[in-house]
Design a protein around this motif. Sequence first.
Motif, PDB file in Angstrom:
ATOM      1  N   LYS A   1       0.804  -1.227   0.000  1.00 49.54           N
ATOM      2  CA  LYS A   1       0.000   0.000   0.000  1.00 49.54           C
ATOM      3  C   LYS A   1       0.833   1.271   0.000  1.00 49.54           C
ATOM      4  O   LYS A   1       0.285   2.369  -0.088  1.00 49.54           O
ATOM      5  N   THR A   2       2.151   1.156   0.109  1.00 53.02           N
ATOM      6  CA  THR A   2       3.005   2.341   0.117  1.00 53.02           C
ATOM      7  C   THR A   2       2.852   3.108  -1.194  1.00 53.02           C
ATOM      8  O   THR A   2       2.880   2.530  -2.272  1.00 53.02           O
ATOM      9  N   LYS A   3       2.690   4.414  -1.086  1.00 56.40           N
ATOM     10  CA  LYS A   3       2.561   5.276  -2.260  1.00 56.40           C
ATOM     11  C   LYS A   3       3.606   6.383  -2.203  1.00 56.40           C
ATOM     12  O   LYS A   3       3.723   7.052  -1.180  1.00 56.40           O
ATOM     13  N   PRO A   4       4.362   6.605  -3.264  1.00 51.38           N
ATOM     14  CA  PRO A   4       4.359   5.787  -4.483  1.00 51.38           C
ATOM     15  C   PRO A   4       5.049   4.448  -4.234  1.00 51.38           C
ATOM     16  O   PRO A   4       5.907   4.339  -3.352  1.00 51.38           O
ATOM     17  N   LEU A   5       4.656   3.452  -5.002  1.00 49.99           N
ATOM     18  CA  LEU A   5       5.285   2.140  -4.901  1.00 49.99           C
ATOM     19  C   LEU A   5       6.571   2.192  -5.720  1.00 49.99           C
ATOM     20  O   LEU A   5       6.613   1.777  -6.874  1.00 49.99           O
ATOM     21  N   ASN A   6       7.618   2.711  -5.099  1.00 48.84           N
ATOM     22  CA  ASN A   6       8.889   2.875  -5.795  1.00 48.84           C
ATOM     23  C   ASN A   6       9.772   1.653  -5.596  1.00 48.84           C
ATOM     24  O   ASN A   6       9.346   0.634  -5.050  1.00 48.84           O
ATOM     25  N   ARG A   7      11.021   1.767  -6.013  1.00 51.98           N
ATOM     26  CA  ARG A   7      11.940   0.628  -5.967  1.00 51.98           C
ATOM     27  C   ARG A   7      12.137   0.106  -4.551  1.00 51.98           C
ATOM     28  O   ARG A   7      12.092  -1.104  -4.304  1.00 51.98           O
ATOM     29  N   GLN A   8      12.339   1.012  -3.604  1.00 50.72           N
ATOM     30  CA  GLN A   8      12.555   0.590  -2.224  1.00 50.72           C
ATOM     31  C   GLN A   8      11.310  -0.064  -1.641  1.00 50.72           C
ATOM     32  O   GLN A   8      11.380  -1.089  -0.967  1.00 50.72           O
ATOM     33  N   ALA A   9      10.138   0.541  -1.915  1.00 55.24           N
ATOM     34  CA  ALA A   9       8.890  -0.017  -1.397  1.00 55.24           C
ATOM     35  C   ALA A   9       8.618  -1.394  -1.995  1.00 55.24           C
ATOM     36  O   ALA A   9       8.137  -2.301  -1.296  1.00 55.24           O
ATOM     37  N   PHE A  10       8.899  -1.555  -3.278  1.00 51.47           N
ATOM     38  CA  PHE A  10       8.723  -2.854  -3.919  1.00 51.47           C
ATOM     39  C   PHE A  10       9.632  -3.896  -3.285  1.00 51.47           C
ATOM     40  O   PHE A  10       9.200  -5.003  -2.958  1.00 51.47           O
ATOM     41  N   SER A  11      10.891  -3.537  -3.096  1.00 51.66           N
ATOM     42  CA  SER A  11      11.849  -4.462  -2.492  1.00 51.66           C
ATOM     43  C   SER A  11      11.416  -4.845  -1.080  1.00 51.66           C
ATOM     44  O   SER A  11      11.464  -6.021  -0.692  1.00 51.66           O
TER      45      SER A  11
END
Length: 203
Positions: free
Chosen positions: A120-130
């Motif tokens: 649910k993290t916004k924006p779903l960036n590289r760190q959030a995806f990882s």
Amino acid sequence: MTSGALPSNPFVAAGMIEDPRLFVGRKDELHAIASRMKGDQPTSINIVGEKHIGKSSLLHYFVRTWQQRVLNNSNSYVVIYLPLRGVDCQTETGFYEAVAEGLLSHVQGWQQRSLQNCWKTKPLNRQAFSDAVKQWKQQGKLPVLCLDDFESLLKYPDQFDNGFYDNLRSLMDSNALMLVVASRKQLDGCVGYFGIYQCAWVE
């Protein structure tokens, strides 16, 4: 040829086979994907072949039937098919959001609550995806991404830079993510740092 008639050549490419009842063969390739998925260290795999040779159909069929090949601990995997030709995957954030949507759509309702919050993290960036992928690993879930037409990402080097591929490789190296990538050429030849270790050739 009249409308609706069958082509005179039965081997004419007619697009991706979506009905699993019409899919025939490719047992070796299907076994190769499943066996690398079931190992203690899941190994990402590159399906390589010319255009219209059946790579898309193979990936789509595997996603529809993988549970028949991975009988033990099938709850440990979430397997999705994602075509990368679409406009949604022309940016890095768009790619991550498409992956997240696909994964969550394949999670059973009773599991979804405990697995969806990390996406649910916004924006779903590289760190959030990882971070989300690593949290799934802690909960015993391995995302298996069947990515079709991977060369599409190479058209946007400003969006998908070395750091993007390095991050995917890091997640694969830590056994938190598995990729099954379809491409016309072997990826290590065009993205040498990517690290898809096993290749299956579709002929």
